[in-house]
Design a protein around this motif. Structure first.
Motif, PDB file in Angstrom:
ATOM      1  N   SER A  97       0.833  -1.205   0.000  1.00  0.00           N
ATOM      2  CA  SER A  97       0.000   0.000   0.000  1.00  0.00           C
ATOM      3  C   SER A  97       0.866   1.253   0.000  1.00  0.00           C
ATOM      4  O   SER A  97       2.056   1.193   0.307  1.00  0.00           O
ATOM      5  N   VAL A  98       0.224   2.366  -0.335  1.00  0.00           N
ATOM      6  CA  VAL A  98       0.927   3.649  -0.417  1.00  0.00           C
ATOM      7  C   VAL A  98       0.224   4.661   0.476  1.00  0.00           C
ATOM      8  O   VAL A  98      -1.003   4.788   0.431  1.00  0.00           O
ATOM      9  N   SER A  99       1.002   5.387   1.276  1.00  0.00           N
ATOM     10  CA  SER A  99       0.466   6.473   2.094  1.00  0.00           C
ATOM     11  C   SER A  99       1.020   7.799   1.575  1.00  0.00           C
ATOM     12  O   SER A  99       2.219   7.909   1.308  1.00  0.00           O
ATOM     13  N   VAL A 100       0.132   8.770   1.455  1.00  0.00           N
ATOM     14  CA  VAL A 100       0.556  10.095   0.978  1.00  0.00           C
ATOM     15  C   VAL A 100       1.183  10.857   2.136  1.00  0.00           C
ATOM     16  O   VAL A 100       0.614  10.934   3.227  1.00  0.00           O
ATOM     17  N   MET A 101       2.366  11.444   1.891  1.00  0.00           N
ATOM     18  CA  MET A 101       3.067  12.220   2.905  1.00  0.00           C
ATOM     19  C   MET A 101       2.844  13.718   2.650  1.00  0.00           C
ATOM     20  O   MET A 101       2.494  14.127   1.531  1.00  0.00           O
ATOM     21  N   PRO A 102       3.056  14.554   3.672  1.00  0.00           N
ATOM     22  CA  PRO A 102       2.845  16.005   3.502  1.00  0.00           C
ATOM     23  C   PRO A 102       3.659  16.617   2.370  1.00  0.00           C
ATOM     24  O   PRO A 102       3.260  17.623   1.779  1.00  0.00           O
ATOM     25  N   GLY A 103       4.798  16.022   2.041  1.00  0.00           N
ATOM     26  CA  GLY A 103       5.636  16.573   0.973  1.00  0.00           C
ATOM     27  C   GLY A 103       4.909  16.670  -0.356  1.00  0.00           C
ATOM     28  O   GLY A 103       5.218  17.547  -1.178  1.00  0.00           O
ATOM     29  N   ALA A 104       3.929  15.763  -0.582  1.00  0.00           N
ATOM     30  CA  ALA A 104       3.179  15.781  -1.840  1.00  0.00           C
ATOM     31  C   ALA A 104       2.379  17.076  -1.971  1.00  0.00           C
ATOM     32  O   ALA A 104       2.303  17.680  -3.044  1.00  0.00           O
TER      33      ALA A 104
END
Length: 285
Positions: free
Chosen positions: A189-196
């Protein structure tokens, strides 16, 4: 066969001297002053044509505080991609992803491995879009030099809008998630980080600053250009009016004489000022 430029007499191969055998004119120096004058005028005309482009390029890059901010915001999005923008989760642990991770993956596996999964893996699509948008700052930076030209506004806004859409697409694909196929199948799975979102905000700011820049209509400071002592506007006015080169050159002589007179007066004033200062120092001593 060659001919004499003055009397139009034919010159044979045996006429090796620099004087014409018919009229005795010096073939090397005949009308040399006129030729030098022609070369000088051509150089000044070419300079007058290219200087406005140089002035617009300087103004576009650093001609105002707003232009400098625009240049910084053009580069900033690629810098923000160094912040982790995704985390891969799996049974074996997690892995943070940023621009360096993507570059290392492409260097080790090649672009074919990434592109092969673009249509079936949201993560691969996100990484591909992010990589392209990061590279766009080079194109945007190069075209900034022509952003104040005839078609500069439309081209610049189109390029920055396209770059923002790439960033938006990359963040959308990250939010959708991903599957096995990129990096390793152990990440599920993939989690979106604040950097995006920092990266997306930076791309939006780069687009917004261009909209503001063109709305302000900041004037370009053009360098005055002279052709034979005449302002280029006057020169082209005379040319468009159908004046002959002899008539224009007579006006050039008048303009050059006036410039010389102004220069002489300036030198005299400076010398008089220095003489007065020397006199004051002598009296004081």
């Amino acid at each position: 066969m060659a001919s004499c430029p003055k009397c139009n007499g034919r010159l044979r191969l045996t006429d090796w001297r620099q004087t014409c055998p018919h009229c005795s004119v010096n073939l090397v120096y005949y009308k040399s002053n006129e030729k030098l004058l022609d070369d000088s005028e051509r150089a000044e005309i070419e300079h007058a044509r290219t200087q406005p482009s140089i002035d617009r390029g300087k103004a576009a890059y650093a001609g105002s505080p707003l232009a400098i901010v625009r240049l910084i915001l053009t580069i900033l999005p690629s810098v923000t991609l160094l912040i982790p923008f995704a985390r891969l989760n799996g049974a074996g642990g997690s892995k943070l992803v940023n621009l360096i991770t993507v570059i290392n993956y492409i260097r080790e596996s090649g672009t074919d491995s990434l592109l092969a999964n673009v249509t079936k893996d949201y993560l691969a699509a996100a990484l591909a879009l992010a990589a392209v948008s990061a590279a766009m700052f080079l194109i945007n930076g190069i075209f900034l030099i022509a952003s104040l030209g005839k078609h500069g506004r439309g081209r610049t806004l189109a390029l920055y809008s396209f770059t923002f859409l790439l960033a938006l697409g990359a963040v959308f694909c990250l939010i959708k998630g991903g599957g096995p196929g990129v990096f390793t199948s152990s990440y599920t799975s993939v989690s979106v980080m604040p950097g995006a979102f920092v990266y997306l905000a930076a791309e939006f700011a780069a687009l917004l600053i261009n909209i503001v820049y063109y709305a302000k209509k900041i004037p370009v400071k053009y360098t005055p250009c002279l052709i034979g002592g005449l302002p280029k506007e006057k020169y082209y006015e005379y040319v468009n009016a159908g004046m002959s080169i002899e008539q224009i050159r007579r006006k050039m002589l008048v303009a050059l004489a006036e410039m010389q007179e102004e220069y002489d007066k300036k030198i005299e004033t400076e010398e008089a000022k220095k003489a007065a200062e020397r006199g004051v120092r002598a009296d004081g001593g």
